[in-house]
Structures are given as structure tokens and as C-alpha cells.
Design an enzyme around this catalytic site. Structure first.
Site, short mmCIF file in Angstrom:
data_model
loop_
_atom_site.label_atom_id
_atom_site.label_comp_id
_atom_site.label_asym_id
_atom_site.label_seq_id
_atom_site.Cartn_x
_atom_site.Cartn_y
_atom_site.Cartn_z
CG ASP A 75 54.04 -28.85 44.42
OD1 ASP A 75 53.96 -27.69 44.88
OD2 ASP A 75 53.04 -29.50 44.03
CG ASP A 112 54.02 -29.47 48.49
OD1 ASP A 112 53.12 -29.55 49.36
OD2 ASP A 112 54.26 -28.42 47.86
CD GLU A 148 48.43 -28.55 45.23
OE1 GLU A 148 47.66 -28.64 44.25
OE2 GLU A 148 49.51 -27.93 45.19
CD GLU A 150 48.70 -21.19 46.49
OE1 GLU A 150 48.95 -22.36 46.87
OE2 GLU A 150 49.30 -20.64 45.55
#
Ligand code: KIV
Length: 287
Positions: A67, A106, A138, A205
Site C-alpha cells: 500500500d 496489501d 497490519e 518493520e
């Protein structure tokens, strides 16, 4: 126009500098096997056909239709505005280019957070309309039910923990995550939860390298890092950053392999000068 259908032969694989010869087509199982064998996994983003073709032919194991297209392709400040329809458009373009890489797409902000049924509907749209091979979401505990529902439908899920850009307004900053004990403990628990739920891999991340390594050693599924050090099972970068097409974004974790911003700018300026001077086209460049 005649299009040459290229075949991904063993010969072409052996000429790649880093690709592993034995994997003709990367699957989610390949990645788990690679972790078991201690082979590192390479992953890059791509959002369009032409870029995906180059990335795939270079032997990159996983292509992420991230994304981050919201930033890189559309110029938004965050990843929040990109829509499911737009992600499907990007993903379908990438899938048309692929011969070897696994394509992970994503789920964009707003397409899975409200309830598990909506999450499944969005994941099904991605799989059906783009031909992608897996989805990425996420979050950890808070989206557990959505992950389970998607997995129950037979759709492979990659998790994403640590810095989760879709929650930028909650955290207010893109700084390194999980530096404090409490957040680090939650991260470990979330990674274990994703593994237990059945995710085939997880992106970590911007977290401390030591913590990322600890997580990679604790769970059996591959941990793909971005700004998470070298102790994980693979690495991912945004392709426009690593080839230097973007040049304002300079985090410590980013290695630039090219300076395409400068090279392209110089080429465009030279073309403009050639047009204006009458040098282009010359006698050989016309009919
Ligand atoms: O959207 C994206 O590009 C990502 C990577 C940074 C992991 O999620």
C-alpha cells in the site's frame, strides 16, 4: 506487434547472480522451507507490470504490491488513502508480469479493520480480481479473528508488525518501534500469535535488530525485515527507494543501489535540450 512469450528456463535461472536455481516458482511453502534451510528471502515492492517484470526476472523471491503505492505512485503523504479497487488494479498489473515470484498484496486501510467478514470479502476480491497469491495485513491480536477467517477460506496471510504505517495517526511518528520492554513483549506475543493462527510469514518493520532476531529465532515462519537488522530470515525494501528514484526519503536502513533520480533527470534534461536544439530526431530516427 508480435509479443515474444518468454520461457523461464533453467539456463536463464543459472545466469542470475543470486537466485536459487531449484525454485521454479516461489510458493508460501517454499518460503517456510527456505527458513528451515537457512536461506535468506529477498522481497521488493512493485506496483506495475514493467517494474514487476524486471523484479521477477532478477530472481526476487517475493513481490509485495504494497500500500506504499499510495505514497510512491499517487503522492499521498500516508498509506491511508489508497482504496481496495486501486490495490487490485496495481496487483493485477504485477501478476501479469510474473513467472517466478510469489505475489503478496496489501489489504489497504479500511478494507479489513471493521470486522472479519469484511476482511474476508476484501481478501477474496484481491485473490479473484488480481490473481495475487497471498494478502498482507497490519496488526496482531486486534485483527486475530480477521486473519483466521481469511485463512479458513484458504487464502495465505502474511502478517506485518512493528511500525505499521496504516496506524500512523495513532502513533504520530515513524520512529523505531518496540524499544521499551512492554512494547517489545507485545511484539513477541503478536508474532507468536500470527504463527499460531497460521500466517506463512511476517514482516517486521523498524524494530531493534536484537529483538527482531529473537523473534525470528522463536517462530518457525519466516520473518522478513525492513529496518529490522540482519538476524531475520529475509529483507524487503520499497523498490523506488532502493533504485534511487525517490530521493527525499533517507532512513538509516535504506541501501540505495542506483541513483535513478539523477540519471533520469539528466536524461530528461538532455532530451529536452536535443528537442529544442533540433538535434532530435536525426536522419536515422525518422521515416
Ligand atoms: O507497503 C509497503 O511497501 C510495505 C513494506 C514497507 C513492507 O508494507
Amino acid at each position: 506487434m508480435i509479443f515474444k512469450i518468454s520461457t523461464f528456463t533453467h539456463q536463464s535461472v543459472t545466469t542470475m547472480s543470486t537466485a536459487k536455481k531449484e525454485y521454479k516458482r516461489i510458493t508460501t511453502k517454499t518460503l517456510v522451507d527456505m527458513k528451515k534451510k537457512g536461506e535468506k528471502i529477498s522481497m521488493l515492492t512493485a506496483y506495475d507490470y514493467t517494474m514487476a517484470k524486471i523484479v521477477d526476472s532478477a530472481g526476487i523471491d517475493v513481490i509485495l504490491v504494497g500500500d506504499s503505492a499510495s505514497n510512491v505512485m499517487a503522492g499521498h503523504e500516508t498509506t491511508l488513502p489508497i482504496t481496495l479497487d486501486q490495490m487490485i488494479y496495481h496487483a493485477a498489473s504485477v501478476v501479469r508480469a510474473i513467472e517466478r515470484s510469489l505475489v503478496v498484496v496489501d489489504l489497504p486501510f479500511g478494507s479489513y479493520q471493521s470486522d472479519p467478514k469484511e476482511a474476508l470479502r476484501s481478501a477474496i476480491r484481491i485473490m479473484k480480481e488480481s490473481g495475487g497469491h497471498a494478502v498482507k495485513l497490519e496488526g496482531g491480536k486486534e485483527i486475530k479473528e480477521s486473519i483466521k477467517r481469511i485463512l479458513n477460506a484458504g487464502i495465505p496471510v502474511m502478517g506485518h508488525l512493528g511500525l505499521t504505517p496504516q496506524s500512523i495517526y495513532k502513533f504520530g511518528t515513524y520512529t523505531v518501534r518496540a524499544k521499551e520492554e512492554e512494547e517489545a513483549e507485545k511484539l513477541i506475543q503478536d508474532a507468536m500469535l500470527l504463527e499460531k493462527a497460521g500466517c506463512f510469514a511476517v514482516v517486521l518493520e523498524k524494530v531493534p535488530a536484537k529483538l527482531a532476531q529473537e523473534i525470528a529465532e522463536k517462530i518457525s515462519i519466516p520473518v522478513i525485515g525492513i529496518g529490522a537488522g540482519n538476524g531475520v530470515d529475509g529483507q524487503v525494501l520499497v523498490v523506488h527507494d532502493m533504485i534511487g528514484m525517490t530521493h527525499e526519503f533517507n532512513p538509516r536502513f535504506l541501501r540505495r543501489y542506483l541513483d535513478l533520480y539523477t540519471d533520469m533527470k539528466n536524461a530528461f534534461a538532455k532530451y529536452s535540450a536535443d528537442v529544442k536544439s533540433g538535434d532530435f530526431p536525426n536522419d536515422n530516427e525518422q521515416y
